[in-house]
Design an enzyme around this catalytic site. Sequence first.
Site, short mmCIF file in Angstrom:
data_model
loop_
_atom_site.label_atom_id
_atom_site.label_comp_id
_atom_site.label_asym_id
_atom_site.label_seq_id
_atom_site.Cartn_x
_atom_site.Cartn_y
_atom_site.Cartn_z
N ARG A 63 0.79 -1.28 0.02
CA ARG A 63 0.02 -0.01 0.04
C ARG A 63 0.85 1.22 -0.16
NH1 ARG A 63 -0.78 1.56 5.92
NH2 ARG A 63 0.07 -0.08 7.23
N ASN A 64 2.22 1.02 -0.11
CA ASN A 64 3.20 1.99 -0.15
C ASN A 64 3.93 1.93 -1.38
OD1 ASN A 64 2.85 3.72 2.19
ND2 ASN A 64 3.52 1.85 3.53
N ARG A 86 7.23 -6.72 8.80
CA ARG A 86 7.21 -5.86 10.05
C ARG A 86 5.82 -5.11 10.03
NH1 ARG A 86 8.25 -0.92 10.66
NH2 ARG A 86 8.32 0.02 12.49
N ALA A 117 -0.11 -4.27 7.81
CA ALA A 117 -1.38 -3.47 8.09
C ALA A 117 -1.57 -2.86 9.17
CB ALA A 117 -2.57 -4.47 7.66
#
Length: 420
Positions: free
Chosen positions: A202-203, A295, A298
């Site tokens: 999501r990055n 790590r 979410a």
Amino acid sequence: MHKLILPHGSGELRPLLLEGEALQEELRKATGLKHVPMTSRETSDLIMMGIGAFTPLEGFMARDDWQGCCESYRMPSQNGLFWPIPITLSAEEDYAKSIAPGDEVALWDTETDAVMGTMKVTEKYAIDKEYECKQVFHTTDPAHPGVEKVMEQGAVNLAGPVKVLSESYYPEMFKGIYQRPAEAREAFAARGWTTVAALQLRNPMHNSHAYLAWIAIEVCDGVYIHQLVGKLKPGDIPAEVRVKAIDALVNKYFRKDRVIQGGYPMEMRYAGPREALLHAVFRQNYGCTHLIVGRDHAGVGDYYGPFDAQKIFNEIPPGALLLHPLCMDWTFYCYECGSMASMKTCPHESKAVIDENGKYKGGARLLLSGTLLRKLMSEGKPVPAEFSKPEVIAVLKEYYDTLEEKVEVKLHGAATGIQK
Ligand SMILES: [Zn+2]
């Protein structure tokens, strides 16, 4: 004949999206039905059911399933099948009074003013929102973006089987990246893959993500770089920019026969460990045998321990999932090792020091946090070459240069590695 992993809880995918004449007929019928407004999260969940990503759900959950999911990851209506996060539809109390079990309603996305589906209401029920938040998010702090959404939703949940009538703007807006589970499965089968690791993104994909993907390729047939194209929180980088950055990286640094990129329309809940489990469920539906869990998967802020999302896979009932987590330790670039490394491999414990011009000043481990990367870029500061390939930085720089207002990115405790 190559065999892919079975979808969750059933022999086949169950997409609830109507097509052809059935779709036209249902659309006509829907215009005459009462329109129930949905939040963006509810709309994205409906689309996930539409494309079969939430197989074997048949609609929004009834009270028993809501309770079972919250309490013990079980859906009584599906013989106790594993499900980690309630998938529910809410309505304001006054509005819900005009709806009775047995009614058919149209499901209306207020953001795009479109009818997205229909539902036969089988049950109306009130929930204890704080209880749901405590179970799912492990907090009731209203500052948590997932908690905020639950607390803001209507007081009454409406349950029932749905028919899905639209995938909204996703297929058009994310052409070439948006993928249904059946399409991903076809792509895997076409390459002869049977073991596939999903990399949740999501990055932007920086070097530590690439490192995880390369490790996954070493142990699986291929990696499925699976991007969230649903809603994020303010300050996150839009999906189209992330797609461009991943393309730049994959085109130059990956073997084309070992990687496939796809996008899915779910909205982030930031539920950390519980969301990692939901990611696992729908990745299994997409045909993946493994999910890379790194790590703080979410997570958001400091709500979860860095490896809670890995530990939870040992806490769920045995046999809950066919998919396995591929648990990876915290990865970073180490100036002493002269390469990417992890807490598991690297014996050099000192932190690398980088000055505000992005110059290396000494020490070993440069922690490649996506949050830190975004902070540097949004502040117009140089990014160390060890963070991300130049092709990726170029795409991100182009995006940040177009931003008129700089977004403040907060660093969570563990993500610091830079000294001013
Ligand atoms: Zn080292």
